[in-house]
Design an enzyme around this catalytic site. Structure first.
Site, mmCIF file in Angstrom:
data_model
loop_
_atom_site.group_PDB
_atom_site.id
_atom_site.type_symbol
_atom_site.label_atom_id
_atom_site.label_comp_id
_atom_site.label_asym_id
_atom_site.label_seq_id
_atom_site.Cartn_x
_atom_site.Cartn_y
_atom_site.Cartn_z
ATOM 1 N N ARG A 227 0.820 -1.215 0.000
ATOM 2 C CA ARG A 227 0.000 0.000 0.000
ATOM 3 C C ARG A 227 0.854 1.264 0.000
ATOM 4 N NH1 ARG A 227 -5.336 -0.996 3.809
ATOM 5 N NH2 ARG A 227 -6.338 -2.344 2.291
ATOM 6 N N GLY B 23 -14.685 -3.401 2.849
ATOM 7 C CA GLY B 23 -16.036 -2.836 2.910
ATOM 8 C C GLY B 23 -16.356 -1.984 1.687
ATOM 9 N N LYS C 120 -18.513 -13.767 9.281
ATOM 10 C CA LYS C 120 -19.908 -13.534 9.689
ATOM 11 C C LYS C 120 -20.837 -13.127 8.555
ATOM 12 C CE LYS C 120 -19.069 -12.264 14.430
ATOM 13 N NZ LYS C 120 -19.119 -11.188 15.408
ATOM 14 N N GLY D 177 -9.336 -7.488 3.009
ATOM 15 C CA GLY D 177 -8.064 -7.707 3.689
ATOM 16 C C GLY D 177 -7.640 -9.163 3.750
HETATM 17 P P1 AMP Z 1 -13.877 -11.733 7.082
HETATM 18 O O1 AMP Z 1 -13.054 -10.609 7.618
HETATM 19 O O2 AMP Z 1 -15.304 -11.652 7.389
HETATM 20 O O3 AMP Z 1 -13.590 -11.978 5.603
HETATM 21 O O4 AMP Z 1 -13.389 -13.034 7.868
HETATM 22 C C1 AMP Z 1 -12.131 -13.601 7.719
HETATM 23 C C2 AMP Z 1 -11.866 -14.536 8.852
HETATM 24 O O5 AMP Z 1 -12.840 -15.571 8.862
HETATM 25 C C3 AMP Z 1 -10.524 -15.223 8.776
HETATM 26 O O6 AMP Z 1 -9.705 -14.771 9.821
HETATM 27 C C4 AMP Z 1 -10.852 -16.705 8.929
HETATM 28 O O7 AMP Z 1 -10.004 -17.382 9.811
HETATM 29 C C5 AMP Z 1 -12.253 -16.674 9.495
HETATM 30 N N1 AMP Z 1 -12.970 -17.922 9.196
HETATM 31 C C6 AMP Z 1 -13.084 -18.545 8.024
HETATM 32 N N2 AMP Z 1 -13.767 -19.685 8.158
HETATM 33 C C7 AMP Z 1 -14.098 -19.795 9.455
HETATM 34 C C8 AMP Z 1 -14.804 -20.778 10.207
HETATM 35 N N3 AMP Z 1 -15.304 -21.864 9.647
HETATM 36 N N4 AMP Z 1 -14.946 -20.559 11.542
HETATM 37 C C9 AMP Z 1 -14.435 -19.464 12.118
HETATM 38 N N5 AMP Z 1 -13.771 -18.497 11.457
HETATM 39 C C10 AMP Z 1 -13.602 -18.659 10.142
#
Ligand code: AMP
Length: 403
Positions: free
Chosen positions: A37, A370, A194, A347
């Site tokens: 970046r 986002g 999530k 990210g």
């Molecule tokens: P996000 O920032 O929403 O894209 O989430 C990314 C994070 O989701 C990463 O740090 C992953 O380790 C986590 N992740 C992916 N799959 C799972 C899972 N099955 N259970 C818990 N965390 C997860």
């Protein structure tokens, strides 16, 4: 694309230019672990300095408690890196909001903008103060463009001239081009932790695409909605009903939502837990789903092969743990092999792309998380909206001057 004032449109000589950069870089023990970046901004910095301007750089780093200095979130490592890459000292200014003493051809980096009270809330007084520091404000931070904050939005209301930086413009151009007439079949992969953070984009995608591959913690909520046992896996109880509705909406729209046939489970959320391949109908009360299984990977690969446009945000599993990285790794490699136009952003997605070394084979990588998702949703990003308003005012002013 709508009108925006570009740096190339402006006479920068003897002007004070403030650029809102995105120096929110990953760090470990006060060392920058990925400087992409920062190096991306160097050509613009050199251009502005060589034009005879004074240059003020502003950025956030992480999420410090607002209004409070915290060394962990200091931009000191960024100032150090900028100094070594530019070949002259770029001082880090701690108390900058009430004015900075500078000379032409000088560059300074302001300490983390989130140490200033009012940044997040787009406070008017703070925005005015920031605007007073410069004659030209430039926003070159696409990743924060979905936030209306003082340094991304408020300042542009009060600065004499507000322009869009080249990184921001190229990001807007690439995303607009990719989304104008995407070739079909369109496949989107939405993974990550999530559903709640990606609910709007999932809804929007269901109207536009052919197949939605869900992964990560997100898919667990959908599995629960489809009446599968998910043990102790991460999921969002309050979004189970919404997930059911989304499954129904997908059927109506002829969009295929792909849920896994098999998964990789552990019994503790830690690196050394024993990994087990399980059919999705055999999940135990104590299992934690942490990646997709081999059958599912095979199915995903076939879908990726057929795709003509691929949109990717979010890992399929806990890819930071070696044992549970295979789903995300294979996905990254299949997207890289594919001839489809592929766009990826966010990210963790970028971290996975870097980790699995497929950067050069993804058609376009957005720096935004986002901002990338909101752009895909078709939303007007507030930081872009205000630059467009400023551009209209600037054009009117220039025309008036011509008369
Ligand atoms: P996000 O920032 O929403 O894209 O989430 C990314 C994070 O989701 C990463 O740090 C992953 O380790 C986590 N992740 C992916 N799959 C799972 C899972 N099955 N259970 C818990 N965390 C997860």
């Amino acid at each position: 694309m709508s009108i925006l004032v570009k740096i190339a449109d402006l006479d920068l000589s003897d002007k004070t230019v403030l650029i809102r950069e995105d120096y929110n870089v990953p760090m470990k023990n006060f060392e920058i672990t990925d400087n992409t970046r920062i190096t991306a901004t160097l050509p613009t910095l050199k251009h502005v300095i060589n034009a005879g301007a004074k240059l003020i750089l502003v950025s956030h780093l992480g999420r410090p408690e607002e209004g409070k200095y915290d060394e962990i979130f200091s931009l000191a490592p960024v100032a150090k890196l900028l100094s070594s890459q530019l070949g002259f000292e770029v001082p880090l200014i701690k108390n900058w909001i009430d004015g900075i003493d500078m000379s032409n051809y000088q560059v300074v980096l302001c300490e983390n903008v989130r140490f200033e009270k009012g940044e997040i809330d787009n406070d008017e007084e703070l925005s005015r103060k920031m605007a007073q520091l410069c004659q030209i404000y430039v926003n070159d931070a696409f990743a924060t463009a979905h936030r209306a904050q003082a340094s991304t939005h408020g300042i542009a209301k009060y600065a004499a001239i507000s322009a869009a930086g080249p990184l921001l413009i190229s990001e807007l151009k690439a995303l607009t081009k990719a989304l104008r007439k995407p070739a079909k079949p369109i496949v989107a992969i939405i993974g990550g932790a999530k559903v709640s953070t990606k609910l709007t984009i999932i809804k929007k995608l269901l109207e536009k695409i052919d197949t939605l591959i869900l992964g990560g913690g997100i898919v667990n909520t959908f599995l629960n909605a489809a009446s599968y046992e998910i043990g102790k896996s991460l999921y969002e109880k309050d979004l189970v009903e919404t997930s059911k509705e989304l499954i129904e909406q997908a059927k109506k729209n002829n969009c295929n939502i792909l849920l896994p046939d098999d998964v990789l489970t552990g019994n503790k959320f830690e690196e050394n837990t024993t990994a087990e391949i399980k059919s999705i109908s055999d999940i135990d009360r104590n299992d934690i789903i942490m990646d997709v299984g081999p059958k599912t990977i095979k199915k995903l690969n076939a879908i990726i092969k057929e795709a003509k446009t691929i949109v990717w945000n979010g890992p399929l599993g806990v890819f930071e743990f070696e044992k549970f990285s295979n789903g995300t790794k294979t996905l990254a490699q299949e997207i890289a092999k594919s001839d489809a136009y592929s766009i990826a952003g966010g990210g963790d997605t970028i971290a996975a792309i870097t980790k699995f070394n497929v950067k050069k084979d993804i058609s376009y990588i957005s720096t935004g998380g986002g901002a990338f998702l909101e752009f895909l949703e078709g939303k007007k990003l507030p930081a872009i909206g205000i630059l467009e308003e400023a551009a209209r005012a600037w054009v009117a002013m220039e025309k008036a001057r011509e008369l």
